[in-house]
Design an enzyme around this catalytic site. Structure first.
Site: not given
Ligand code: SAJ
Length: 418
Positions: A218, A272
């Site tokens: 994870k 996360c």
């Molecule tokens: N972000 C970027 N660039 C990208 C992708 C995301 O800047 O290319 C930023 C987003 O704007 C945001 C942050 O990253 O601020 C996180 O967003 P996200 O949509 O990637 O993820 P979370 O935090 O909503 O959810 C994540 C997920 N993990 C992964 O994709 C590996 C989810 O599957 C997990 O269950 C969750 O964390 C968790 O609970 O750990």
């Protein structure tokens, strides 16, 4: 085949409540336990205290059907699933980040008196490596009359496993059922029992390993994202210096069959991805150099964007800055750990000009802005009043804005939508 007649979910938050509701929707009796009386009362009325698409419908249905009830006091059950927070504590002086396992410890103390021979305890909370073993040790300490896997292995009276949640906020109900799950038992018997539980509601594959590897899996998933977003963020700053459009650059590089660069942004938010890598860094600081550096790059990005906005606004006698979005990512109302909110707040505190917040997903400014000269505005009001635009979140409403009109404004576009 093991039967679970009653499952108890400890912690009814963003993960626990949807999990409890989905299991209850499979006809299993579920008791959700939470220390928050207001949350418990809300759920027992068939309502929800968190925002997640369709969760309200499922909770209403299972509460009405008497398959889910919430309580503040633990009850006996066949299986206990722990989904409590595992925040990290920052020791700024020592520059150390440590996981706070006190919620898991409290949950262990709460369920220990209820345990009976044959029960299963699953830790779902994202945890540092070793947390499941600690949980089992806390349970054993409270129940010397029962045998636990750390001593009894497959012969244990109580089975303990880690099965990290991995659902994406906004898509929780679908991903809870469809995603593959990593299941790490403290023994083979523990894994077998945990698989039987997850098979009752998961359509994805259940992949078996040990507890430590499941914990690390994870943390690895979220660190992978963090490191790759840091790479994109670093590219955006390099491109800016070299007068290159980073969005075009990434689009071109991604046409290579084995390259898939993520998107730069104003920083990494949420509860996360910006947290979990620290669990690895604190466990192996000498080795986790790249993971730490990625965290630092992503944490520095909001300050970089803030400087860009200030420079852009400075060319006006009376800067009026519209901040497009303060949520932590697109199309949600979640403002927690949001770099967009931090940037907007720092901007308002710098008194450089008037700040308008355009956030279509909220109808009231959060208390973070109390006492600051900040107004909530619609897209149209911002187009009318602002001379400087900072795109901080790629909400769908902003993607529909007229690019020709936007071309007439001074725009700092951290999400590359224009
Ligand atoms: N972000 C970027 N660039 C990208 C992708 C995301 O800047 O290319 C930023 C987003 O704007 C945001 C942050 O990253 O601020 C996180 O967003 P996200 O949509 O990637 O993820 P979370 O935090 O909503 O959810 C994540 C997920 N993990 C992964 O994709 C590996 C989810 O599957 C997990 O269950 C969750 O964390 C968790 O609970 O750990």
């Amino acid at each position: 085949m093991v039967e679970f007649n009653k499952v108890s979910v400890i912690g009814l938050g963003y993960i626990g409540l949807p999990t409890a509701a989905v299991i209850a929707s499979r006809g299993i009796n579920v008791v959700g336990v939470d220390i928050n009386q207001i949350a418990v009362d809300t759920i027992n009325k068939g309502n929800v205290h968190i925002v997640e698409p369709d969760l309200d419908i499922v909770v209403k249905a299972v509460v009405t059907a008497k398959k889910l009830k919430a309580t503040t006091i633990a009850e006996k059950a066949d299986a206990f699933m722990i989904a409590v927070p595992t925040p990290f504590i920052i020791d700024k002086e020592k520059d150390e980040y440590k996981a706070n396992l006190s919620y898991i410890e409290s949950a262990a103390k709460m369920i220990a008196p209820m345990l009976e021979k044959g029960n299963l305890v699953v830790l779902e909370s994202t945890s540092p490596v070793g947390a499941t073993e600690k949980l089992s040790a806390w349970l054993a300490e409270a129940r010397p009359d029962l045998r636990f896997p750390q001593n009894a292995g497959n012969e244990a009276d109580i089975n303990v496993a880690h099965c990290p949640e991995r659902v994406l906020p906004g898509h929780v109900l679908r991903e809870l059922v469809e995603n593959d799950r990593v299941i790490g038992g403290m023994s083979k018997a523990c894994s077998d029992k945990a698989i039987a539980l997850y098979k009752s509601f998961v359509k994805g594959e259940c992949l078996v390993t040990n507890a430590r590897t499941a914990e690390m899996a994870k943390l690895t998933e979220n660190s992978f994202r963090d490191v790759n977003i840091a790479f994109a963020n670093e590219l955006s700053m390099i491109s800016n210096k070299l007068d290159i459009d980073v969005w075009e650059l990434i689009k071109l590089a991604n046409r290579h069959p084995r390259v898939d660069i993520l998107k730069p942004g104003p920083g990494v938010g949420g509860h996360c991805i910006a947290v979990d890598p620290w669990f690895i860094v604190s466990a192996a600081p000498e080795e986790a150099k790249l993971i730490r550096q990625a965290r630092e790059v992503n944490d520095a990005k909001p300050h970089y964007i803030l400087d860009q906005i200030k420079q852009a606004a400075d060319q006006f006698k009376k800067p009026v800055i519209a901040c497009l979005g303060i949520a932590f990512k697109a199309d949600i109302d979640d403002l927690r750990e949001s770099p967009a909110l931090d940037i907007t707040k720092m901007l308002a505190e710098s008194s450089i000009g008037e700040v308008l917040v355009v956030e279509p997903n909220i109808d009231k400014l959060p208390s973070a802005f109390d006492g600051l000269n900040v107004k909530l505005a619609s897209v149209d009001e911002a187009m009318e009043a602002a001379n400087t635009f900072a795109v901080l979140v790629d909400h769908k409403e902003f993607k529909e804005m007229d690019p020709i009109e936007m071309a007439k404004k001074v725009v700092i576009d951290s999400r590359g939508i224009f």
